[in-house]
Write a protein that holds these residues in place. Structure first.
Motif, PDB file in Angstrom:
ATOM      1  N   LEU A 239       0.861  -1.189   0.000  1.00  0.00           N
ATOM      2  CA  LEU A 239       0.000   0.000   0.000  1.00  0.00           C
ATOM      3  C   LEU A 239       0.893   1.233   0.000  1.00  0.00           C
ATOM      4  CD1 LEU A 239      -2.909   1.109   0.146  1.00  0.00           C
ATOM      5  CD2 LEU A 239      -2.651   1.152   2.640  1.00  0.00           C
ATOM      6  N   GLU A 240       0.598   2.143  -0.919  1.00  0.00           N
ATOM      7  CA  GLU A 240       1.441   3.330  -1.073  1.00  0.00           C
ATOM      8  C   GLU A 240       0.570   4.569  -1.196  1.00  0.00           C
ATOM      9  OE1 GLU A 240       5.206   4.770  -3.851  1.00  0.00           O
ATOM     10  OE2 GLU A 240       3.952   3.088  -4.484  1.00  0.00           O
ATOM     11  N   ASN A 241       1.004   5.639  -0.541  1.00  0.00           N
ATOM     12  CA  ASN A 241       0.303   6.923  -0.652  1.00  0.00           C
ATOM     13  C   ASN A 241       1.315   8.007  -1.022  1.00  0.00           C
ATOM     14  OD1 ASN A 241      -2.458   8.337   0.019  1.00  0.00           O
ATOM     15  ND2 ASN A 241      -0.846   9.673   0.826  1.00  0.00           N
ATOM     16  N   ILE A 242       0.978   8.770  -2.060  1.00  0.00           N
ATOM     17  CA  ILE A 242       1.853   9.843  -2.541  1.00  0.00           C
ATOM     18  C   ILE A 242       1.048  11.134  -2.537  1.00  0.00           C
ATOM     19  CG2 ILE A 242       3.364  10.603  -4.410  1.00  0.00           C
ATOM     20  CD1 ILE A 242       3.177   7.648  -5.449  1.00  0.00           C
ATOM     21  N   ALA A 243       1.428  12.063  -1.672  1.00  0.00           N
ATOM     22  CA  ALA A 243       0.755  13.359  -1.556  1.00  0.00           C
ATOM     23  C   ALA A 243       1.703  14.454  -2.023  1.00  0.00           C
ATOM     24  CB  ALA A 243       0.311  13.615  -0.127  1.00  0.00           C
ATOM     25  N   GLN A 244       1.210  15.345  -2.877  1.00  0.00           N
ATOM     26  CA  GLN A 244       2.042  16.413  -3.428  1.00  0.00           C
ATOM     27  C   GLN A 244       1.302  17.734  -3.400  1.00  0.00           C
ATOM     28  OE1 GLN A 244       4.831  15.057  -6.792  1.00  0.00           O
ATOM     29  NE2 GLN A 244       2.917  14.039  -7.306  1.00  0.00           N
ATOM     30  N   ILE A 245       2.064  18.809  -3.279  1.00  0.00           N
ATOM     31  CA  ILE A 245       1.521  20.156  -3.367  1.00  0.00           C
ATOM     32  C   ILE A 245       2.519  21.011  -4.122  1.00  0.00           C
ATOM     33  CG2 ILE A 245       2.505  20.825  -1.126  1.00  0.00           C
ATOM     34  CD1 ILE A 245       0.059  22.681  -0.791  1.00  0.00           C
ATOM     35  N   GLY A 246       2.016  21.895  -4.960  1.00  0.00           N
ATOM     36  CA  GLY A 246       2.874  22.792  -5.713  1.00  0.00           C
ATOM     37  C   GLY A 246       2.227  24.156  -5.838  1.00  0.00           C
ATOM     38  N   TYR A 247       3.052  25.189  -5.798  1.00  0.00           N
ATOM     39  CA  TYR A 247       2.549  26.560  -5.925  1.00  0.00           C
ATOM     40  C   TYR A 247       3.477  27.330  -6.848  1.00  0.00           C
ATOM     41  CZ  TYR A 247       1.256  31.376  -4.845  1.00  0.00           C
ATOM     42  OH  TYR A 247       0.858  32.689  -4.954  1.00  0.00           O
ATOM     43  N   ALA A 248       2.907  28.076  -7.770  1.00  0.00           N
ATOM     44  CA  ALA A 248       3.686  28.899  -8.690  1.00  0.00           C
ATOM     45  C   ALA A 248       3.056  30.274  -8.793  1.00  0.00           C
ATOM     46  CB  ALA A 248       3.757  28.248 -10.076  1.00  0.00           C
ATOM     47  N   ASP A 249       3.889  31.296  -8.784  1.00  0.00           N
ATOM     48  CA  ASP A 249       3.449  32.686  -8.952  1.00  0.00           C
ATOM     49  C   ASP A 249       4.470  33.347  -9.864  1.00  0.00           C
ATOM     50  OD1 ASP A 249       2.439  35.189  -8.840  1.00  0.00           O
ATOM     51  OD2 ASP A 249       2.523  35.415  -6.667  1.00  0.00           O
ATOM     52  N   GLU A 250       4.083  33.585 -11.099  1.00  0.00           N
ATOM     53  CA  GLU A 250       5.041  34.080 -12.077  1.00  0.00           C
ATOM     54  C   GLU A 250       4.514  35.292 -12.806  1.00  0.00           C
ATOM     55  OE1 GLU A 250       5.665  30.597 -14.412  1.00  0.00           O
ATOM     56  OE2 GLU A 250       3.765  30.776 -15.466  1.00  0.00           O
ATOM     57  N   GLY A 251       5.461  36.030 -13.409  1.00  0.00           N
ATOM     58  CA  GLY A 251       5.109  37.251 -14.113  1.00  0.00           C
ATOM     59  C   GLY A 251       4.474  36.980 -15.458  1.00  0.00           C
ATOM     60  N   GLY A 252       4.429  38.027 -16.259  1.00  0.00           N
ATOM     61  CA  GLY A 252       3.649  37.976 -17.489  1.00  0.00           C
ATOM     62  C   GLY A 252       4.344  37.325 -18.654  1.00  0.00           C
ATOM     63  N   TYR A 253       4.074  37.805 -19.826  1.00  0.00           N
ATOM     64  CA  TYR A 253       4.387  37.100 -21.055  1.00  0.00           C
ATOM     65  C   TYR A 253       5.227  38.007 -21.956  1.00  0.00           C
ATOM     66  CZ  TYR A 253       0.438  34.695 -19.052  1.00  0.00           C
ATOM     67  OH  TYR A 253      -0.408  34.063 -18.174  1.00  0.00           O
ATOM     68  N   ALA A 254       6.324  37.455 -22.492  1.00  0.00           N
ATOM     69  CA  ALA A 254       7.229  38.229 -23.347  1.00  0.00           C
ATOM     70  C   ALA A 254       6.707  38.249 -24.773  1.00  0.00           C
ATOM     71  CB  ALA A 254       8.636  37.645 -23.279  1.00  0.00           C
TER      72      ALA A 254
END
Length: 782
Positions: A239-254
């Motif tokens: 039995l395996e449990n994989i918990a992940q969290i990710g956060y990204a905050d980035e600027g605009g577009y070139a």
């Protein structure tokens, strides 16, 4: 040879060198083979190179050497795969063998440790302790289902049941970029319970400057973590449990204005700050049993994504209009697989059931500012009307509730005939239903003032309201077959396959602002004309366009543009996986022919439209080939290793039937190349590894690689394109014990190229690729 090693030992400060063959117990190795990552997933009967699939495998050492930090870094490293950097983690468009999509349904599926990623917005993520990446090209719909007609990416991370110890990595590079990560892997004394906990943090100042304010526009930061728990329950159960969290905050577009006639781009210059934020959380629970003859796997996952894009939608210094698109998605999946687990059986089979449910709540208001009102609204009105009108800034509000669910049952059987032949057949029955409830609304305040012409006529403050509410439903029932034959030779396997690919249909949420804008223009015109005639209506709903005054933006038939159909393909392929020269040369090759029907294309409506939509082309065809080769050129008593690697992909993808209307005239694109996908992808790499075993240095690895892609056409008319371009990369890695010091550089020739083209409000824009980059890293693995 002994003299050479003596010289190396002298340089490293040690009078004698002991061969790593004699020191295997004391030397730590961190390649994919040593950490023991499972090379057969739950849906693989055989090792990947024994299967009738065109595939590429990227191990941990190559990930480190090529500085692969996300999936898009695989572009051109592996053949006929291209994920350009469009300037945001949200725009994770992928193109394989000529096919792909800029918005909505992806052409390729992604799983991480067996957990599927349903939302394309999550495809561009920061990798933490990734040990192996498998890229399967060609339709994988029979086993993996919807949206895998271009292939499947399976990513495996380190498992605490195969690796123990701490890992720390720090890196600093160009554009004041910092990356840090740390993880720990442990097991109980009994070895029946393993755990992993890790996290990362990345930041950058960015590479591109906005001329409007002199600030970097592609700055950003991201962070996240993972907890992995594995328990051996005994008698083959785990039995395996994989918990992940990710956060990204980035600027605009070139994105900069592009002169299509001169082929030149201006500087990036727009006034509204743009950014993208994403929070994603996932949890996967995997119950598995491995027996003598059978294997069972049940993978249950929950995923939550919250992202928000704030963008200057005209990308100019003018105050025209902006978009804030925010969505929250909850998704649940269940995949149960039961298969044989006995390599000696003539008949190997696999049966599975799959189900998913996801719900997206989205809001996408478009805000019209003063210049947008003057150019797009008043600019399309008769002079006798607009001279008396003053319109206040307003919003086109769009809200969507999109629940989708699906279920599938699938089976695949492989039968060996003699020692050389193996025949495979599979079938999947896939059902999907999706609903879109939409609520679109705009309220426009305007003043109608004719007092300068007639002082006796008072100014009128008026309000126009436009509403668009409704519901759309789509459902699909598909049969997805697969047929393959393998022939085993003394050097490896040859194969031929016929497979069917499928991409689900969907809803054109990004076109609703255009539809609402057209309705608002019509209602505003009708109300204003009524005011001139003395009608004096207090408010107006959307009505017809006044006679003799056509709108500059096309009047859409809502039923025809708010939805798009599924995309289908038949893939015919021959190839092989060979080992030559006593295993020192590995060769993988494939040739393919793809017939596609109802290809999904992102199109930009004519005129000054602000939205975009998915449309279906009649028929498309892609023909091509790909080859990957590696040659172990030098092996000296396991003290030195020199390897040459090369990859090449060729794709000739064109429209067979595709008729469109441009400026009111019928146009056929038959015979033109499909846009956004490169015709050629190529890479060559050379890696030299030398064991020294001295007091100051144990091992040195030097690598250099060349990567190229192109030609890429930017539009269906094939009038705009990016020529073939290439980049030179290099890295140096020094290791002593548990510590590693690395230097790397990308695009060392500082090649200038473009990654993206699009139109907005009748203007052309281009996005440049990143310039020369470098970095220095320090790693610790105990």
């Amino acid at each position: 040879m002994k003299l050479m090693f003596a010289v190396l030992a002298l340089l490293s400060g040690t009078p004698e060198v002991e061969s790593p063959i004699e020191k295997q117990d004391s030397v730590k190795q961190y390649t994919i083979e040593e950490v023991g990552v499972e090379v057969r997933g739950a849906k693989q009967h055989y090792a990947l190179k024994e299967q009738p699939i065109s595939s590429s495998v990227v191990g941990e050492s190559m990930i480190r050497r090529e500085h692969i930090v996300s999936i898009k870094d695989l572009s051109a490293v592996v053949p006929n795969f291209f994920q350009p950097d469009y300037g945001s983690k949200m725009t994770s468009s992928v193109y394989v063998r000529g096919f792909g999509a800029r918005i909505d349904q992806p052409v390729i599926g992604v799983t991480v440790d067996g957990v599927p990623y349903l939302n394309k917005n999550n495809y561009d993520f920061d990798m933490l302790d990734v040990a192996r990446i498998e890229l399967l090209r060609g339709p994988q719909s029979t086993l993996y289902g919807r949206n895998t007609m271009g292939g499947q990416i399976n990513i495996y991370t380190l498992s605490p049941m195969n690796y123990e110890g701490a890992r720390v990595g720090l890196e600093y590079g160009s554009a004041n970029t910092f990356q840090g990560k740390a993880s720990y892997y442990g097991r109980s004394e009994s070895g029946k319970f393993g755990y992993m906990v890790g996290g990362f943090y990345n930041r950058t100042d960015g590479f591109f400057e906005n001329a409007y304010n002199g600030e970097k526009i592609d700055c950003g930061e991201s962070s996240g973590g993972r907890v992995r728990l594995v328990g051996d329950l005994g008698r083959g159960w785990e039995l395996e449990n994989i918990a992940q969290i990710g956060y990204a905050d980035e600027g605009g577009y070139a994105y900069s204005a592009f002169d299509a006639e001169k082929g030149s781009a201006a500087e990036v210059n727009y006034n509204h700050p743009s950014r993208y934020m994403r929070l994603n959380v996932s949890d996967g629970l995997v119950l598995s049993h491995v027996g003598e003859k059978y294997r069972f796997t049940a993978t249950t996952s929950y995923q939550f994504t919250h992202d928000k894009m704030d963008i200057d939608n005209d990308f100019t210094p003018k105050d025209m209009f902006t978009l804030i698109q925010e969505q929250r998605e909850h998704a649940v999946t269940e995949d149960i697989v039961f298969r044989t687990n006995d390599d000696d059986r003539r008949w190997q089979w696999l049966t599975g059931v799959y189900g998913f449910y996801k719900r997206i709540d989205m809001s996408a208001p478009v805000s019209f500012q003063s210049d947008g009102i003057n150019d797009l609204i008043l600019g399309n009105m008769p002079a006798m009307v607009k001279r008396f009108l003053t319109i206040e800034p307003f919003d086109l509000k769009s809200d969507f509730d999109i629940p989708t669910y699906g279920a599938a049952v699938y089976h695949e059987s492989s039968l060996r005939a003699g020692k050389r032949w193996r025949f495979t057949a599979g079938l999947r029955l896939d059902y999907e239903k999706s609903t879109m409830d939409y609520d679109n609304f705009s309220e426009v305040d305007y003043k109608f003032d004719m007092s300068a012409m007639n002082p006796n006529m008072p100014a009128l403050d008026r309000t126009v309201e436009v509403k668009m509410q409704g519901k759309e439903e789509l459902d699909f029932l598909e049969l997805l077959p697969k047929f393959a034959v393998n022939f085993t030779t003394g050097a490896g396997d040859l194969y031929a396959t016929v497979t069917r690919g499928y991409k689900a249909g969907g809803f054109n949420t990004q076109i609703f602002s255009d539809i609402l804008q057209n309705k608002m223009k019509t209602a505003l015109m009708s109300d204003a004309m009524g005011s001139i005639g003395g009608g004096g209506r207090p408010s107006s709903q959307a009505g017809g366009q006044p006679s003799g005054q056509p709108s500059a933006t096309p009047s859409y038939d809502e039923a025809s543009v708010t939805t798009y159909k599924p995309e289908y393909s038949w893939n015919y392929e021959v190839g092989g996986h060979l080992k030559l020269a006593k295993g020192r040369v590995a060769l993988d090759f494939a040739a393919f022919w793809i017939e596609c029907r109802d290809q999904q294309l992102t199109v930009f409506p004519d005129g000054d439209a602000t939205g975009r939509m998915m449309s279906n082309a009649g028929r498309s065809r892609s023909r091509g080939a790909e080859i990957s080769a590696s040659w172990d050129m030098l092996r000296l008593m396991s003290m030195s290793h020199l390897r040459l690697m090369a990859n090449y992909g060729f794709t000739h993808a064109e429209f067979v039937e595709y008729d469109d209307f441009v400026n009111g005239e019928a146009v056929s694109y038959a015979g033109n190349y499909l846009p956004y996908a490169p015709k050629h992808t190529a890479s060559v790499g050379l890696v030299y590894n030398c064991w020294i075993g001295g007091r100051l240095l144990d091992e040195i690895t030097v690598s250099a690689s060349w990567q190229g892609a192109g030609k890429i056409y930017w539009n269906e008319a094939n009038t705009l394109s990016q020529n073939f371009y290439s980049q030179l990369n290099a890295s140096l890695e020094l290791r002593k014990g548990d510590f590693t010091l690395g230097l790397w550089g990308k695009n060392l020739t500082n090649t200038e190229f473009n990654t993206f083209y699009f139109r907005s409000v009748g203007n052309d824009f281009i996005s440049p690729g990143k310039p020369i980059r470098w970095g220095i890293s320090l790693g610790f693995a105990m």
